[in-house]
Design a protein around this motif. Structure first.
Motif, PDB file in Angstrom:
ATOM      1  N   TYR A 166     -10.698   9.880  -3.728  1.00 60.62           N
ATOM      2  CA  TYR A 166      -9.421  10.788  -2.380  1.00 60.62           C
ATOM      3  C   TYR A 166      -9.748  10.142  -0.886  1.00 60.62           C
ATOM      4  CZ  TYR A 166      -4.380  12.654  -1.744  1.00 60.62           C
ATOM      5  OH  TYR A 166      -3.313  12.179  -1.488  1.00 60.62           O
ATOM      6  N   THR A 167     -10.706  11.218  -0.505  1.00 57.26           N
ATOM      7  CA  THR A 167     -10.931  11.026   1.367  1.00 57.26           C
ATOM      8  C   THR A 167     -11.154   9.453   1.609  1.00 57.26           C
ATOM      9  OG1 THR A 167     -13.359  11.809   0.262  1.00 57.26           O
ATOM     10  CG2 THR A 167     -11.777  13.343   0.683  1.00 57.26           C
ATOM     11  N   LEU A 174       0.261   7.519   3.021  1.00 58.19           N
ATOM     12  CA  LEU A 174      -0.495   7.501   1.762  1.00 58.19           C
ATOM     13  C   LEU A 174      -0.620   6.590   0.526  1.00 58.19           C
ATOM     14  CD1 LEU A 174      -2.197   9.207  -0.524  1.00 58.19           C
ATOM     15  CD2 LEU A 174       0.173  10.656  -1.097  1.00 58.19           C
ATOM     16  N   SER A 175      -1.252   6.006  -0.029  1.00 59.82           N
ATOM     17  CA  SER A 175      -1.105   4.819  -1.025  1.00 59.82           C
ATOM     18  C   SER A 175      -0.931   5.618  -2.394  1.00 59.82           C
ATOM     19  CB  SER A 175      -2.397   3.671  -0.606  1.00 59.82           C
ATOM     20  OG  SER A 175      -3.171   4.136  -0.298  1.00 59.82           O
ATOM     21  N   GLU A 176      -0.105   3.998  -3.140  1.00 59.10           N
ATOM     22  CA  GLU A 176      -0.332   4.297  -4.405  1.00 59.10           C
ATOM     23  C   GLU A 176      -1.770   4.330  -4.694  1.00 59.10           C
ATOM     24  OE1 GLU A 176       2.209   5.969  -5.990  1.00 59.10           O
ATOM     25  OE2 GLU A 176       2.948   6.306  -4.163  1.00 59.10           O
ATOM     26  N   ASP A 177      -1.847   4.698  -5.777  1.00 57.86           N
ATOM     27  CA  ASP A 177      -3.447   5.027  -7.008  1.00 57.86           C
ATOM     28  C   ASP A 177      -2.837   4.111  -8.018  1.00 57.86           C
ATOM     29  OD1 ASP A 177      -5.853   5.182  -7.800  1.00 57.86           O
ATOM     30  OD2 ASP A 177      -5.734   7.280  -8.171  1.00 57.86           O
ATOM     31  N   HIS A 181      -8.770  12.056   5.936  1.00 52.87           N
ATOM     32  CA  HIS A 181      -8.497  13.050   5.016  1.00 52.87           C
ATOM     33  C   HIS A 181      -8.744  14.196   5.643  1.00 52.87           C
ATOM     34  CE1 HIS A 181      -8.678  15.302   1.733  1.00 52.87           C
ATOM     35  NE2 HIS A 181      -7.850  14.262   0.324  1.00 52.87           N
ATOM     36  N   TRP A 239      -9.883   5.568   6.528  1.00 48.07           N
ATOM     37  CA  TRP A 239      -9.439   6.146   5.923  1.00 48.07           C
ATOM     38  C   TRP A 239     -10.092   7.084   6.686  1.00 48.07           C
ATOM     39  CZ3 TRP A 239      -6.700   3.512   1.890  1.00 48.07           C
ATOM     40  CH2 TRP A 239      -7.140   2.296   1.550  1.00 48.07           C
ATOM     41  N   ARG A 244      -6.926   6.199  -0.289  1.00 48.97           N
ATOM     42  CA  ARG A 244      -5.632   6.647  -0.098  1.00 48.97           C
ATOM     43  C   ARG A 244      -4.926   7.136   1.302  1.00 48.97           C
ATOM     44  NH1 ARG A 244      -4.703   8.921  -4.843  1.00 48.97           N
ATOM     45  NH2 ARG A 244      -2.455   8.713  -4.468  1.00 48.97           N
ATOM     46  N   VAL A 245      -5.889   7.391   2.510  1.00 51.05           N
ATOM     47  CA  VAL A 245      -4.955   8.045   3.776  1.00 51.05           C
ATOM     48  C   VAL A 245      -5.107   6.621   4.817  1.00 51.05           C
ATOM     49  CG1 VAL A 245      -3.694   9.904   4.666  1.00 51.05           C
ATOM     50  CG2 VAL A 245      -4.406  10.411   2.485  1.00 51.05           C
TER      51      VAL A 245
END
Length: 242
Positions: A197-198, A81-84, A62, A60, A201-202
């Motif tokens: 998020y960090t 960017l993946s969906e939550d 960020h 991951w 997600r990315v």
């Protein structure tokens, strides 16, 4: 050749090693990287599992990671960017509970905020972790498990927080340090939501290996794979490895 003398020998071809080699070579030094494995990348690499590319180390990224993000930008690499998640499930004892991800995260945050209580004083400037060493010292010797044991939480808060911490530590909570959690939290704007998020997600569109290759191709230096270093010796004028 094997008997050549280099200005710089870098032991280990992970991200730090290839970056150090590139920077030294860009400054006109002759550089050799000695890597014990048969590939560059160290603990971070991409490999196939049943036909799918899988990240076996850190995957991951960020923009709150300034050095990494500048390398991604320099190399022109794409990110995804993946969906939550929409739904979540968690266990309390042997009981399986289910709800929205917002409901689950609200439970996690209650425990998380107690876990990181005191972080503003201990890490007021998280890029300089020794800035308030006196305040940080009370957390410094604690494992995540020991810090968790200090907290007054109900059973659901404790179980959900434990799961959150395990996903961050990727190790038994008895083996990972509490300060690692505090620092990730501080570097993520003192926010659980941004910490999640960090760290989840990315991703790099072409895998972390693409970033290693981009850094390694940024200058001319020698790479010797499958070359473990057993010892390094130094005399008055030079150092040598064996």
């Amino acid at each position: 050749g094997r008997g050549a003398v280099y200005d710089v020998i870098v032991v280990g071809g992970g991200f730090a090693g290839v970056t150090a080699a590139r920077e030294a070579a860009l400054r006109g030094k002759s550089v050799a990287v000695l890597e014990a494995r048969d590939r560059l990348g160290g603990r971070t690499w991409t490999a196939e599992w049943e036909g799918l590319p899988i990240e076996y180390g850190g995957g991951w990224v960020h923009w709150h990671q300034p050095h990494t993000w500048s390398e991604i930008t320099r190399a022109g690499l794409g990110v995804v960017l993946s969906e939550d998640a929409e739904r979540a499930a968690w266990f309390v004892g042997t009981e399986r509970r289910e709800g929205t991800i917002v409901e689950r995260d609200a439970i996690a945050e209650r425990g998380w905020n107690r876990f990181v209580e005191g972080v503003l004083e201990a890490l007021p400037n998280p890029h300089d972790p020794l800035h308030a060493l006196g305040e940080l010292a009370r957390f410094d010797r604690l494992t995540i498990a020991e810090r968790l044991a200090e907290l007054e939480l109900d059973e659901e808060e404790r179980e959900v927080l434990r799961a959150e911490l395990e996903s961050l530590a990727h190790a038994p909570l008895e083996d990972a340090g509490a300060v690692s959690v505090l620092r990730w939290h501080a570097l993520s704007g003192y926010s659980l939501a941004l910490t999640q998020y960090t760290g989840g997600r990315v991703t790099l569109a072409d895998g972390t290996g693409a970033l290693v290759r981009a850094i390694a191709s940024g200058a001319d230096f020698e790479v010797r794979l499958a070359t473990p270093v057993a010892a390094a010796k130094r005399n008055d004028s030079q150092a040598a490895s064996s």
